[in-house]
Structures are given as C-alpha cells and as structure tokens.
Design a protein around this motif. Structure first.
Motif, short mmCIF file in Angstrom:
data_model
loop_
_atom_site.label_atom_id
_atom_site.label_comp_id
_atom_site.label_asym_id
_atom_site.label_seq_id
_atom_site.Cartn_x
_atom_site.Cartn_y
_atom_site.Cartn_z
N SER A 62 0.85 -1.20 0.00
CA SER A 62 0.00 0.00 0.00
C SER A 62 0.88 1.24 0.00
CB SER A 62 -0.92 -0.01 1.22
OG SER A 62 -1.78 -1.13 1.20
N PRO A 63 1.36 1.67 -1.17
CA PRO A 63 2.23 2.85 -1.23
C PRO A 63 1.51 4.08 -0.70
CG PRO A 63 2.23 1.65 -3.32
CD PRO A 63 1.11 1.09 -2.50
N PRO A 64 2.25 5.02 -0.12
CA PRO A 64 1.64 6.24 0.41
C PRO A 64 1.35 7.26 -0.70
CG PRO A 64 3.99 6.29 0.80
CD PRO A 64 3.69 4.95 0.18
N ALA A 70 10.25 5.50 -8.38
CA ALA A 70 11.69 5.32 -8.25
C ALA A 70 12.28 4.69 -9.50
CB ALA A 70 12.00 4.44 -7.03
N GLY A 71 13.62 4.71 -9.58
CA GLY A 71 14.29 3.97 -10.64
C GLY A 71 15.19 4.78 -11.54
N LEU A 107 10.16 -3.83 -5.47
CA LEU A 107 10.78 -2.53 -5.28
C LEU A 107 12.06 -2.45 -6.10
CD1 LEU A 107 10.57 -2.12 -1.38
CD2 LEU A 107 9.06 -1.08 -3.07
N LEU A 108 12.61 -1.25 -6.21
CA LEU A 108 13.88 -1.05 -6.89
C LEU A 108 15.01 -1.76 -6.15
CD1 LEU A 108 15.45 0.43 -9.18
CD2 LEU A 108 15.73 2.34 -7.57
N PHE A 141 7.40 2.30 -6.28
CA PHE A 141 7.42 3.54 -5.52
C PHE A 141 8.76 3.72 -4.82
CE2 PHE A 141 5.87 0.44 -2.43
CZ PHE A 141 6.46 0.81 -1.23
N GLY A 142 9.10 4.97 -4.53
CA GLY A 142 10.35 5.29 -3.85
C GLY A 142 10.11 5.94 -2.51
#
Length: 442
Positions: A62-64, A70-71, A107-108, A141-142
């Motif tokens: 659940s990204p904020p 990112a990336g 994730l990255l 996401f980052g």
C-alpha cells in the motif's frame, strides 16, 4: 555599463574568486576519515536437515500515494495509483528444527532499515532468519532510502511512510506464510535462453538461465522460486502509475496457472538487459513475462529424495572507502568522495542459504555476470543473488574498475569491493557448509 558599475564589479572579483577557492578547498578536504578494516563476522546461523515444510503468502503493498516513482535520476514523475498492485511475497521454510524466511518485494531495492523492520515483524511470528530481496523494478514507488545519493539518483525524497508500507506488506506476508506451514517436497530444475538477455556494458554476457525451485504439497504447489537475471526496465519512465514490470507480471502469470505463490529473485543482473522489444510499456512487460513463463515450463523439475538440508548464515563485513574517480571529473574527485562517504554504508551483510542442492549466496547490490562468477568461485555457490538485505550499488571486477569500464562507471566503491564481499562470501558459505560438488550453474 557605467564606469562606476564596472569598477564595482571589478572590486567584487577578488572576493568571488576567494569564496570559490575556499568552497573548493572545503569540499576537497578529507571529510571521510579512516574506514575500518576487519575480518568478516558471522552474525547468526542456523542449520537443519529433515522432512521439509513450507508456507507461502502474498500481500499487496500500500504505497503512500501520491508517491515518487523510483528507478531513475530526476526529473521523476509522481504516481497517484498502481497500474497493477505491487506485491510482497513470502516463503517460510522449515527442516530439522531450522526455520528460514524469504521475502521478495516489488521494489527497486531494499535498505537495511526495511530489512530490520521485516525481521522484527518476522521474529514475532517465530521466523528469526530472513532473506529480503527486491525484484529491481524501476517503476515501483520510492521514498524509502534516507541516503542523499539514493534520493538524488533513484528513490526520491525520503518519507518514513514508504518504509512503513514496505515493512507492513512484507511482515504480513511472512506472518501468513509462517501460519500455513505444511509438508512439501522440493523440486529443482533450470532452463536457459541466451537470446532473452544481453550485456548492456560489455564484459561477460548473461546466459539467460532461469532456475525453478518448486515446493509441492499434497494438494499441489505451495510456492515456486524463480531465479533470473535481467533489469526490470520495460516500463517507460515519466508515468503517473507505479508498476511491477515483468517480474510482477511473471509471478502473477505463474500464480494464475496454479504454481503457488511465485517469488521472483534477481541473479547477477548488473550488466544484464532484456532483449525483448515487442509492444510498448505494460504490453512489452507482459510479453516478456510470458516468454519467461514458457521457459520456466520447459524446466521440468525433479524431486529431491530423502531429508532436505536447510541452512542459513548472515555475515557482516567492512566496506572499503568510497571512490568517485569513475563518476566525476578528476578536479572534483575529493568532493565526490566526500559526498559518497556521507551516503555510503561502512558495512554490509552477505548471506548464504542452502536448500537441498541449491546453494545461494546473496549480495546487497548489483553484481555483474563476471563479478557473480567470481563470487561463486570464491564460495562454491550454485547461484549468486543480488539486491538482498541492503544496497551498496553496482559490483564489477577489479579489472573493470581499474580500467573504468563496464558497470564500474556506476560503482560507488573502488576495486577492493569485490575482494571484501568475496571474503565475506567465503565465511558465509563455510558457516552454511556449501559443498564443492553442488548441483547448479556457477
């Protein structure tokens, strides 16, 4: 311009030059200080052998939102939703009293902060040894890395809510996996298609090998682990969606086909790029995922007879002093080193995991094919995994680093990095008991 104005500007010139010179001298001062050298240390280890049990689960992250994608270096887009849900997938293994968890996050990369949070959650569920890996998705996401270098180069402005999102998803997946342990058999196989990947920076070419480990219960597969090396960069940058790229789509395809929870794990992908150009964006990522799924189907696994060996060791090693000589112009070398020192870890964790014939060495970075082979030779590992339990950047061979070639042009540390991690790899493999004649590819 009036003569009085010219006179005023000329009077400022010495002050400006003095200020610039002072700033240069200040930035060039050795702010790094001494970097400790010490023998790699075993932090923990567990070993067991017997009937194998396994449990697996996946939980949507659940990204904020809104959150930075990112990336890539700036400018970065900000996402308000997901193209497909990002996932945390967890596998818990148990044999002969030893219990080990493996988490794959879309994730990255992962950080020591994320790893520590996941392990804290896992310990409450009775899983004290955990390997946390990232799929290296460049469209996730980052915001979860507090280091300035990471914020500038890939993950964007740090926000604690991003860390919490990753830890919450991984922790819940581990808890569910630990609660679903059941008797399983282990099946392992590999297949390769060198045409699926290529070396983006010269050096040794990736072989396109995919290794498949199946944990099969009485009612069918509980989980599947897929090891492959290839940058997850098929989703274009500057999109307002986060996206799991081909690793997430591959896992989803396998799960829909009844292969259990499917964990994707990156191998030595430092210089490995995907050689697939059919379609655009999500369509391209899905097309490549289908190619990999077909390759996995061609790797028909054989069941491993008898009791299964399960062992895990965590080793900590000191890192060499950062070296920006390949990253910045020569006259800014000292300032570059200082900037890297402020953002670079002084120690790193190298782990070894033995599961039947699989002997896996995990590195907190992106080893190239050649660096991965050197680490395998040093440790006896059947596979070298990247992007595990932290991130120290790229890892190339000392020869490439000294020549300023290959992926060393993105490496934060000098040629001694491989030697330090290799020493830790030998300690970790010794603690686990890697065999010299293990099944697999080095």
């Amino acid at each position: 311009m009036s003569s009085s104005r010219r006179s005023f500007l000329r009077s400022l010139l010495p002050f400006a030059l003095l200020t610039a010179g002072a700033a240069y001298a200040l930035a060039s001062w050795n702010w790094c200080g001494p970097w400790e050298e010490r023998t790699p240390e075993v932090l923990s280890q567990v070993r067991g052998e017997g009937p194998l049990r396994a449990g697996a689960a996946k939980v949507a992250l659940s990204p904020p939102f809104p959150v930075v994608v990112a990336g890539y270096a700036p400018p970065r887009s900000e996402a308000s939703q997901a193209e497909l849900p990002l996932q945390a997938r967890a596998l818990v293994l148990e044999a002969g009293g030893a219990r080990v968890g493996v988490v794959s996050l879309e994730l990255l990369f992962v950080t020591p902060e994320i790893t520590a949070g996941v392990r804290e959650r896992a310990a409450k569920a009775g899983v004290k040894e955990v390997l946390v890996v990232a799929t290296h998705t460049h469209s996730s996401f980052g915001g979860y890395d507090a280091r300035w270098v990471a914020q500038l180069s890939g993950t964007g402005r740090y926000q604690e809510s991003s860390v919490n999102a990753a830890v919450a998803g991984a922790g819940e997946a581990l808890e569910k996996a630990a609660a679903s342990l059941r008797d399983v058999t282990l099946e392992v196989a590999s297949a390769a298609d060198a045409g699926l990947v290529y070396s983006r920076s010269g050096g040794d070419a990736p072989d396109g090998q995919l290794t498949r480990a199946v944990l099969r219960g009485a009612q069918g597969p509980v989980a599947e682990v897929l090891v492959f090396a290839g940058h997850a960069t098929l989703i274009p940058r500057q999109r307002s969606f986060v996206d799991p790229d081909f690793p997430g789509r591959l896992s989803a395809l396998r799960e829909e086909a009844g292969h259990g929870v499917s964990l994707f794990v990156q191998g030595s992908e430092g210089n490995a790029s995907v050689a697939f150009n059919e379609g655009q964006g999500p369509e391209r990522a899905l097309g490549f995922a289908r190619k990999l799924s077909a390759l996995a189907d061609g790797a028909v696994p054989a069941s491993e007879p008898g009791p299964v060996r399960l062992a895990f060791a965590r080793v900590q090693t000191a890192l060499p002093r950062p070296d920006s000589s390949r990253l910045v112009p020569a006259f800014t070398r000292a300032a570059g080193d200082n900037f890297l020192c402020a953002s670079s870890p002084r120690e790193a964790e190298v782990d070894a995991l033995a599961l039947g014939p699989l002997e896996l060495l995990s590195i907190p970075g992106e080893p190239t094919v050649a660096a991965g082979r050197a680490l395998a030779d040093a440790s006896g590992a059947t596979h070298v995994l990247g992007l595990a339990n932290g991130y120290v950047g790229y890892l190339d061979t000392p020869e490439q680093v000294r020549a300023g070639q290959g992926e060393s042009r993105r490496q934060y540390f000098g040629p001694a990095l491989l030697e330090r991690l290799g020493a830790a790899a030998r300690v970790a493999s010794g603690a686990v008991g890697f065999s010299s004649d293990a099944v697999g590819s080095k």
